[in-house]
Design a protein around this motif. Sequence first.
Motif: not given
Length: 126
Positions: A47-48, A50
């Motif tokens: 994800s962004e 992460q």
Amino acid sequence: MKKLTTLILCLLVASAVSLRAQTKMTDEQRQEALAKYGEFKAKLNLSEQQKKKVDAVNAEFAEGLSALRSSGDSKMAKYRKFSTLRSKRDAQMKEILDEDQYKEYKKFQAEMKEDFKNNRKSGSKN
């Protein structure tokens, strides 16, 4: 972007290297490592949030490696510090990644370590 590429390269080398082996990567090996890392990141499907956290962890790890390389410590002291850096990075990654992503991360580290060993062996025969 250049900093990120350098950081990624440092991560790859650091993950696979024992501090005793001080070898230089060829441009071809560097490109291959970067390509593998790109495939690895795509496989993780981060994800962004992460991605930002992973990049921060890798930056911290690379800074620690840089300091370690320039230190005048003994090989054993460097190895101990490297082990501490690696353990800290692994613990942080375990917090960021889910279980499947973390398994993939560890698998990637093992593959890069094996590739580095193979490259080191073939390089020492020349």
